[in-house]
Every structure is written in structure tokens, then in C-alpha cells.
Design an enzyme around this catalytic site. Structure first.
Site, PDB file in Angstrom:
ATOM      1  N   ASP A  40       0.827  -1.208   0.000  1.00  0.00           N
ATOM      2  CA  ASP A  40       0.000   0.000   0.000  1.00  0.00           C
ATOM      3  C   ASP A  40       0.862   1.258   0.000  1.00  0.00           C
ATOM      4  O   ASP A  40       2.012   1.237   0.443  1.00  0.00           O
ATOM      5  CB  ASP A  40      -0.921  -0.022   1.235  1.00  0.00           C
ATOM      6  CG  ASP A  40      -2.088   0.946   1.073  1.00  0.00           C
ATOM      7  OD1 ASP A  40      -2.400   1.313  -0.077  1.00  0.00           O
ATOM      8  OD2 ASP A  40      -2.675   1.337   2.087  1.00  0.00           O
ATOM      9  N   GLY A  41       0.269   2.330  -0.483  1.00  0.00           N
ATOM     10  CA  GLY A  41       0.935   3.630  -0.419  1.00  0.00           C
ATOM     11  C   GLY A  41       1.473   4.120  -1.750  1.00  0.00           C
ATOM     12  O   GLY A  41       2.101   5.184  -1.814  1.00  0.00           O
ATOM     13  N   HIS A  75       2.463   3.071  -8.869  1.00  0.00           N
ATOM     14  CA  HIS A  75       2.325   1.649  -9.210  1.00  0.00           C
ATOM     15  C   HIS A  75       3.500   1.176 -10.069  1.00  0.00           C
ATOM     16  O   HIS A  75       4.005   0.070  -9.889  1.00  0.00           O
ATOM     17  CB  HIS A  75       1.019   1.403  -9.969  1.00  0.00           C
ATOM     18  CG  HIS A  75      -0.218   1.725  -9.184  1.00  0.00           C
ATOM     19  ND1 HIS A  75      -0.350   1.420  -7.855  1.00  0.00           N
ATOM     20  CD2 HIS A  75      -1.382   2.322  -9.551  1.00  0.00           C
ATOM     21  CE1 HIS A  75      -1.546   1.821  -7.433  1.00  0.00           C
ATOM     22  NE2 HIS A  75      -2.180   2.379  -8.436  1.00  0.00           N
ATOM     23  N   GLU A  96     -12.136  -4.807  -4.631  1.00  0.00           N
ATOM     24  CA  GLU A  96     -12.627  -3.421  -4.480  1.00  0.00           C
ATOM     25  C   GLU A  96     -11.912  -2.470  -5.453  1.00  0.00           C
ATOM     26  O   GLU A  96     -12.432  -1.404  -5.775  1.00  0.00           O
ATOM     27  CB  GLU A  96     -12.408  -2.917  -3.042  1.00  0.00           C
ATOM     28  CG  GLU A  96     -13.296  -3.571  -1.982  1.00  0.00           C
ATOM     29  CD  GLU A  96     -12.883  -4.996  -1.621  1.00  0.00           C
ATOM     30  OE1 GLU A  96     -11.676  -5.324  -1.760  1.00  0.00           O
ATOM     31  OE2 GLU A  96     -13.756  -5.788  -1.233  1.00  0.00           O
ATOM     32  N   LEU A 134       9.980 -21.532  -4.161  1.00  0.00           N
ATOM     33  CA  LEU A 134       9.065 -20.522  -3.610  1.00  0.00           C
ATOM     34  C   LEU A 134       7.689 -20.580  -4.297  1.00  0.00           C
ATOM     35  O   LEU A 134       7.604 -20.618  -5.528  1.00  0.00           O
ATOM     36  CB  LEU A 134       9.678 -19.127  -3.831  1.00  0.00           C
ATOM     37  CG  LEU A 134       8.806 -17.936  -3.435  1.00  0.00           C
ATOM     38  CD1 LEU A 134       8.684 -17.823  -1.911  1.00  0.00           C
ATOM     39  CD2 LEU A 134       9.370 -16.639  -4.016  1.00  0.00           C
TER      40      LEU A 134
HETATM   41  C1  FPP Z   1      -2.090   0.152  -3.217  1.00  0.00           C
HETATM   42  O1  FPP Z   1      -1.630   1.450  -3.381  1.00  0.00           O
HETATM   43  C2  FPP Z   1      -1.565  -0.703  -4.236  1.00  0.00           C
HETATM   44  C3  FPP Z   1      -2.307  -1.300  -5.190  1.00  0.00           C
HETATM   45  C4  FPP Z   1      -3.750  -1.116  -5.319  1.00  0.00           C
HETATM   46  C5  FPP Z   1      -1.720  -2.146  -6.205  1.00  0.00           C
HETATM   47  C6  FPP Z   1      -0.395  -2.766  -5.899  1.00  0.00           C
HETATM   48  C7  FPP Z   1       0.289  -2.905  -7.167  1.00  0.00           C
HETATM   49  C8  FPP Z   1       1.603  -2.817  -7.381  1.00  0.00           C
HETATM   50  C9  FPP Z   1       2.602  -2.703  -6.337  1.00  0.00           C
HETATM   51  C10 FPP Z   1       2.104  -2.816  -8.753  1.00  0.00           C
HETATM   52  C11 FPP Z   1       1.569  -3.946  -9.566  1.00  0.00           C
HETATM   53  C12 FPP Z   1       2.629  -4.848  -9.862  1.00  0.00           C
HETATM   54  C13 FPP Z   1       2.495  -6.093 -10.269  1.00  0.00           C
HETATM   55  C14 FPP Z   1       3.699  -6.817 -10.602  1.00  0.00           C
HETATM   56  C15 FPP Z   1       1.204  -6.765 -10.407  1.00  0.00           C
HETATM   57  P1  FPP Z   1      -2.696   2.633  -3.413  1.00  0.00           P
HETATM   58  O2  FPP Z   1      -2.874   3.044  -4.818  1.00  0.00           O
HETATM   59  O3  FPP Z   1      -3.967   2.226  -2.721  1.00  0.00           O
HETATM   60  O4  FPP Z   1      -1.932   3.702  -2.593  1.00  0.00           O
HETATM   61  P2  FPP Z   1      -2.560   4.837  -1.680  1.00  0.00           P
HETATM   62  O5  FPP Z   1      -3.089   4.146  -0.456  1.00  0.00           O
HETATM   63  O6  FPP Z   1      -1.400   5.712  -1.383  1.00  0.00           O
HETATM   64  O7  FPP Z   1      -3.638   5.517  -2.464  1.00  0.00           O
END
Ligand code: FPP
Length: 253
Positions: A16-17, A33, A63, A127
């Protein structure tokens, strides 16, 4: 780096973040991302090097479908790119790759790539790398119960049986759940499997998460005593006498 001794088999990660990380740098959320997907590659490699048996990463929740379509598309594309880029390394390192969740809405070429990599690595013994994509834990539990009922009409479900009907039964319980980004919640992630997981919440936003912090967390959590709801039995005579007296007092009211 030095080998690290630990007893952690299954690590689950809520990444997250990303959005906040990008906003703080005056960039669009999706930039977070993009940077975050590079971190995924490093953490997979490190988990493998540390001898962790299963790594489950929350890449897209059920969600997340309600996010702007452009952002959803970026996440699809990053998954596609990751699979293309990491395929050789996954094959070479004996990693078993699986997606957990509903991917029916993904582009055909991504689904094809996923199918290929899942079957190419199905026999791998290293893994167990799983991306939770289009995933929600309540939906997973409902899915398990429905499949159980169809297969065992009229029978009561047990905890062991439910385990067997989960999306990927052999992942087993989560030992450690890490969440980056500063929030202290589990957001519908592996609710069944985290029943006795150790939790580690870090302020670090996912794009800034490093293998050094990952190792630090494993090291810290490996030192925690996990009791799974039990306590060590009283060993001394004096302890036993105190417990017996306490019981008499409780019964006397
Ligand atoms: C949350 O950050 C993260 C996600 C919703 C997606 C996680 C995805 C990745 C790390 C990249 C995808 C990579 C692969 C290889 C599939 P947020 O957007 O909710 O952050 P915020 O809380 O700061 O808004």
C-alpha cells in the site's frame, strides 16, 4: 548478504501507499504503481533467497475495480510486463507461480500469459509465488463453502474441510502479514489464513520498501514468541498451588 535464520514459511504482503507516494512527488498516482512493480521483483528475489516457502502479494483487490479505468488498465499492464520480464527468472529459480482471484476481466493476452506460466511452473518445488489479483477474502470463503456443499451435500463443513476448498489450499496459514503505507488494517486479505499470523505494519510506502527493511521485519518477527492461543503450562510446585487456590476462590464466588 549473511543468511538469516527464521521460522517463517508464508509471508503475505499488502503493498500500500503507491498513490500517496506519487502524489507527494507531484506525479499521477499510477507512477507509484510503476515504481512499486519494480519493488515487487526485488522482494520476490529476496524472499526466495531467504528460503521463505510462500509469498502472497496483494496486487489488485476486488474493491480496486472501482478505481478509474485508466488506473485499472495500468495495473493490468504492469502485471503483463512483470510476467514477461520475470518469466525466465521464475523458471530458472524453480518458483511456482499462481494467481489467486477472479481474472476473468483481464485482457486475453494477459490471461494467456498467466495460464502459460502457471502450467510451466506447476511442478516447481521452490518458492510458491502468488499474486492475489481480483481477490477478496470474503469471496474466497464463500467460494470454498459453496464448493464444499456441492461436493458434500448435507454434510457439515469443518475447519479442515474449508482449508481444502480454498482457492489455493496448499499455501497454508500465513505466518507473517506485512502492510506498507501506514494503515493498520487487513482490507479483506486472506482473512481465513491470517487467523494466527504475526502482523507488521510499516509507515514506508510500497515504492520505498527495500529488501533491507524486508529482512529487518523477518528478523524482528522471527524473535517473537508465537503461542497460537496457548501458554506454557505452570511448571513449579508453587505456581500449581497458586493456580489451585485461585480456582477455589473463583468457585467460592
Ligand atoms: C495500493 O496502493 C496498491 C495497489 C492497489 C496495487 C499494488 C500494485 C503494485 C505494487 C504494482 C503492480 C505490480 C504487479 C507486478 C502486479 P494505493 O494506490 O492504494 O496507494 P494509496 O493508499 O497511497 O492511495
Amino acid at each position: 548478504m549473511e543468511p538469516l535464520s527464521h521460522n517463517i514459511k508464508h509471508v503475505a504482503v499488502i503493498m500500500d501507499g503507491n498513490g500517496r507516494w506519487a502524489k507527494q512527488r507531484s506525479h499521477p498516482r499510477v507512477w507509484g504503481h510503476v515504481r512499486g512493480s519494480a519493488v515487487v521483483s526485488h522482494i520476490v528475489q529476496e524472499a526466495d533467497d531467504l528460503g521463505i516457502e510462500a509469498l502472497t502479494m496483494y496486487a489488485f483487490s476486488s474493491e480496486n475495480w472501482s478505481r478509474p479505468q485508466t488506473e485499472v488498465l495500468v495495473l493490468f499492464n504492469l502485471l503483463y510486463k512483470f510476467l514477461k520480464k520475470e518469466r525466465a527468472r521464475i523458471l530458472k529459480n524453480n518458483i511456482r507461480f499462481k494467481i489467486m482471484g477472479d481474472i476473468s476481466n483481464l485482457p486475453e493476452q494477459t490471461k494467456k500469459l498467466i495460464g502459460q506460466l502457471e502450467s510451466e511452473t506447476a511442478h516447481h518445488t521452490g518458492l510458491k509465488l502468488t499474486f492475489a489479483f481480483g481477490y477478496g477474502a470474503r469471496a474466497e470463503i464463500a467460494y470454498a463453502v459453496n464448493r464444499f456443499m456441492k461436493a458434500n451435500p448435507g454434510k457439515d463443513i469443518t475447519e479442515d474441510a474449508l482449508n481444502e476448498y480454498l482457492m489455493i489450499p496448499d499455501l497454508g496459514d500465513v505466518d507473517l502479514l506485512i502492510r506498507t503505507g501506514g494503515d493498520h488494517r487487513v482490507s479483506n486479505f486472506m482473512l481465513w489464513q491470517i487467523a494466527y499470523a504475526e502482523m507488521f505494519f510499516t509507515e514506508t510506502k510500497w515504492p520505498d520498501f527495500t529488501i533491507t527493511e524486508f529482512r529487518y521485519i523477518i528478523e524482528q518477527v522471527a524473535k517473537r514468541e508465537r503461542r497460537f492461543g496457548a501458554v506454557a503450562p505452570a511448571t513449579s510446585l508453587q505456581d500449581n498451588i497458586i493456580v489451585a487456590r485461585e480456582n477455589q476462590r473463583i468457585l467460592r464466588g
